[in-house]
Each structure stands twice: as structure tokens, then as C-alpha cells.
Design a protein around this motif. Sequence first.
Motif, mmCIF file in Angstrom:
data_model
loop_
_atom_site.group_PDB
_atom_site.id
_atom_site.type_symbol
_atom_site.label_atom_id
_atom_site.label_comp_id
_atom_site.label_asym_id
_atom_site.label_seq_id
_atom_site.Cartn_x
_atom_site.Cartn_y
_atom_site.Cartn_z
ATOM 1 N N GLY A 145 0.825 -1.323 0.511
ATOM 2 C CA GLY A 145 -0.164 0.075 0.083
ATOM 3 C C GLY A 145 0.467 1.689 0.070
ATOM 4 O O GLY A 145 0.194 2.217 -0.500
ATOM 5 N N ALA A 146 2.330 1.167 0.215
ATOM 6 C CA ALA A 146 3.206 2.391 0.669
ATOM 7 C C ALA A 146 3.352 2.195 -0.977
ATOM 8 O O ALA A 146 4.045 4.714 -0.870
ATOM 9 C CB ALA A 146 4.468 2.646 1.875
ATOM 10 N N LEU A 147 3.690 1.898 -1.837
ATOM 11 C CA LEU A 147 3.752 2.145 -2.965
ATOM 12 C C LEU A 147 2.768 2.809 -3.327
ATOM 13 O O LEU A 147 2.864 3.830 -4.315
ATOM 14 C CB LEU A 147 4.454 0.739 -3.599
ATOM 15 C CG LEU A 147 4.773 0.821 -5.189
ATOM 16 C CD1 LEU A 147 6.804 1.435 -4.817
ATOM 17 C CD2 LEU A 147 4.942 -0.582 -6.206
ATOM 18 N N MET A 148 1.556 2.791 -2.965
ATOM 19 C CA MET A 148 0.528 3.837 -4.377
ATOM 20 C C MET A 148 -0.098 4.715 -3.654
ATOM 21 O O MET A 148 -0.717 6.031 -3.810
ATOM 22 C CB MET A 148 -1.006 3.234 -4.012
ATOM 23 C CG MET A 148 -0.540 1.101 -5.038
ATOM 24 S SD MET A 148 0.633 1.829 -6.657
ATOM 25 C CE MET A 148 -1.015 2.359 -7.320
ATOM 26 N N LEU A 149 0.827 5.298 -2.383
ATOM 27 C CA LEU A 149 0.117 6.369 -1.521
ATOM 28 C C LEU A 149 0.816 7.908 -2.215
ATOM 29 O O LEU A 149 -0.656 8.664 -2.690
ATOM 30 C CB LEU A 149 1.539 6.941 -0.272
ATOM 31 C CG LEU A 149 1.211 5.483 1.020
ATOM 32 C CD1 LEU A 149 1.916 6.069 2.009
ATOM 33 C CD2 LEU A 149 -0.449 6.011 1.266
ATOM 34 N N ILE A 169 -12.041 5.498 2.396
ATOM 35 C CA ILE A 169 -12.885 4.514 2.207
ATOM 36 C C ILE A 169 -12.576 3.878 1.057
ATOM 37 O O ILE A 169 -12.319 2.667 0.641
ATOM 38 C CB ILE A 169 -14.248 5.375 2.375
ATOM 39 C CG1 ILE A 169 -14.450 5.413 4.242
ATOM 40 C CG2 ILE A 169 -15.710 4.116 1.985
ATOM 41 C CD1 ILE A 169 -15.344 6.173 4.410
ATOM 42 N N ILE A 170 -12.401 5.055 -0.425
ATOM 43 C CA ILE A 170 -12.310 4.328 -1.044
ATOM 44 C C ILE A 170 -11.215 3.657 -1.038
ATOM 45 O O ILE A 170 -10.981 2.065 -1.675
ATOM 46 C CB ILE A 170 -12.616 5.790 -2.732
ATOM 47 C CG1 ILE A 170 -13.775 6.331 -2.734
ATOM 48 C CG2 ILE A 170 -11.941 4.933 -4.125
ATOM 49 C CD1 ILE A 170 -13.882 7.724 -3.532
ATOM 50 N N ALA A 171 -9.902 4.207 -1.130
ATOM 51 C CA ALA A 171 -8.565 3.761 -0.932
ATOM 52 C C ALA A 171 -8.682 2.131 -0.354
ATOM 53 O O ALA A 171 -8.282 0.915 -0.580
ATOM 54 C CB ALA A 171 -7.617 4.795 -0.023
ATOM 55 N N GLU A 172 -9.594 2.199 1.029
ATOM 56 C CA GLU A 172 -9.661 0.579 1.449
ATOM 57 C C GLU A 172 -10.358 -0.477 1.091
ATOM 58 O O GLU A 172 -9.894 -0.897 1.395
ATOM 59 C CB GLU A 172 -10.004 1.267 3.131
ATOM 60 C CG GLU A 172 -9.178 2.346 3.555
ATOM 61 C CD GLU A 172 -7.860 0.784 4.630
ATOM 62 O OE1 GLU A 172 -7.913 -0.291 4.461
ATOM 63 O OE2 GLU A 172 -7.595 1.852 5.438
#
Length: 303
Positions: A145-149, A169-172
Motif C-alpha cells: 500500500g505504501a507504494l501507491m500513496l 473509504i475508497i482507498a481501503e
Amino acid sequence: MTAALAENQTRTDAPPTGSPLPPKTPRTPKRERAFDDVPRWQIYLPLGLYLLFTLIPFYWMLLFAVRPAGSTSLVPWPMTFEHFEKVWTERNFGMFFENSMIVGVCTLVATTGVALAGGYALARFNFRIKNAFMLALLCSQFIPGALMLVPLFEIFRNLQMINSLGSVIIAETVFQLPLSIILISGFIKNVPVSLEEAAWVDGCSRFRAFCAVVLPLLRPGLIAVGSFAFVHSWNHFLFALMFLSEQDKQTIPVGLNTLMGSDSVDLGALAAGGVIAAVPVVIVFAFIQKWLITGFSAGAVKG
């Protein structure tokens, strides 16, 4: 003479005609016999050590949460709830709790709904890029997930969704969907197609047959997927830290981070915040553990 004696012996040993054969004693499998031969202490001792190793951190957290400040006792007596009152009122943990609950419930609903539709499509329909799509879902699990921040931050900034719970909410939901779709797809494959076909013959549409026949049988799978999405969004720290800048929009993981200063740490308040953060997760798993195990075991089948 010898042949006659052998024939007479065979007739004597044979059971009388029409009498039932003696029941065969069922053989115990070798694995079960080997398990029964193991002393009980060799089973309970490793389990007890593992349980002790698991519960000690929780006891230590609860001890600091209910022990008076400055006390060094290993027994939580006398008990005090001043740390809970402090984090709930002075450190705005009531607001953090509400924000985390909104994010968790919305992520649960969105993930379950989209995964249900995608899993049904993968389980019931054949299309040209089906295998490639499944491979893409599996490969997406290797992306941290850190790669897409940074890309997600740019997208939400262009959509003017920074500092809103909707971005989290969308990201999760997006990061929970691949695993959820795979699990729901495997669970739907266990439901016979003949049940839907019988409903179609009776005049039901595909959607009505799905709601009346398939959906009730998916309850363990839906509970497993929904609870996994809720717990992950409840505990996730990076998305809330990056996309929420105002204090009144932050969630519990970010709120726990604010309790740790650069020079000192209020261990009592931090432990009380950890207990508050752990209570909903413990309650969820306590009530749905049976459905959770059934759902994951039924969904993890070879498609």
C-alpha cells in the motif's frame, strides 16, 4: 482320506447357511492411533506456552491502562479509569472512534457489495480474459500500500477529496477488493448451479434467483469478507495519515500516534487508547468466529 478330512473341516468352520456374518471391527486410522498415543501434556504444554506468549502483551497493555500513574505494581489494584477518561475527552478519542467506525462500516458495505458482484461474475460466467483477470487479482496482492500513496494522493487531490473520510473509504475498499472477490468467487462455486436453474424454470429472473437461492447460502462467506474488510480498515494507519490532515477527521490509529511525543510518552493514556482500539475488533471476532472460519475455508477452494 486327507481330502475328505479337509472338506469336513471346511464345512465345520463355515457359518451356517442364512446366518448373518459377524460384524467387522472398524479399523482406527493410523493417524488417529498415533494421536491417541501422544501424552496429553505434549499437546497442552505447547498450546499453553503459545497462549501465554500471546496474552502477555494484552495483559501488559491492560495493566498500564487501569493502573494509577507512577505505580509499578504487576497487579492492577487499585484500579483507576482516569487514563480512559483522559484519552476519551482530552485527547478526542471519542471523535477518533466515530471516524474509525464510519470508515470501517462504509468499507465493509462497499467491499462486500462489489466483491459479491465480481465474485458471482467470475464463478458463473466464462469470458475471454477470465484467467488473465484472476491472475491480475492475485498479482495485485504483492503490491504494498505504501507504494501507491503518492499516485492515490494525486488522484484524490485532483478530485478535491483530500481531508475527507471518503478518500480513505475508497482507498481501503480498492485494496480489499482483490482478496474479497477471490474468496466470494470460491464460495459461490460451492453452490450448485442446478439450484439457480430450478428457480429459473419456476419463472425467476437471474437476479431474483440469486437473491432468493444463492445469497442466503453465502452468509458465512459474506461475514468472513466483511469482517476482514472492517478489521483491516479499522487498524490501517497509512491511508488515514496521508489523506486526513485535520484532527477532527483522523481515525484511531492516527490518534494513537499523537499520544507519542518526541520527548516523552504517556504510557497510561497510550495503553488506554490501545484498549479502546482493540475492543471493537475483539467483539467482532468473538461473535463471528464460527462464520469466519467456515467462510474462509469454504472460499479458499481451487477454482
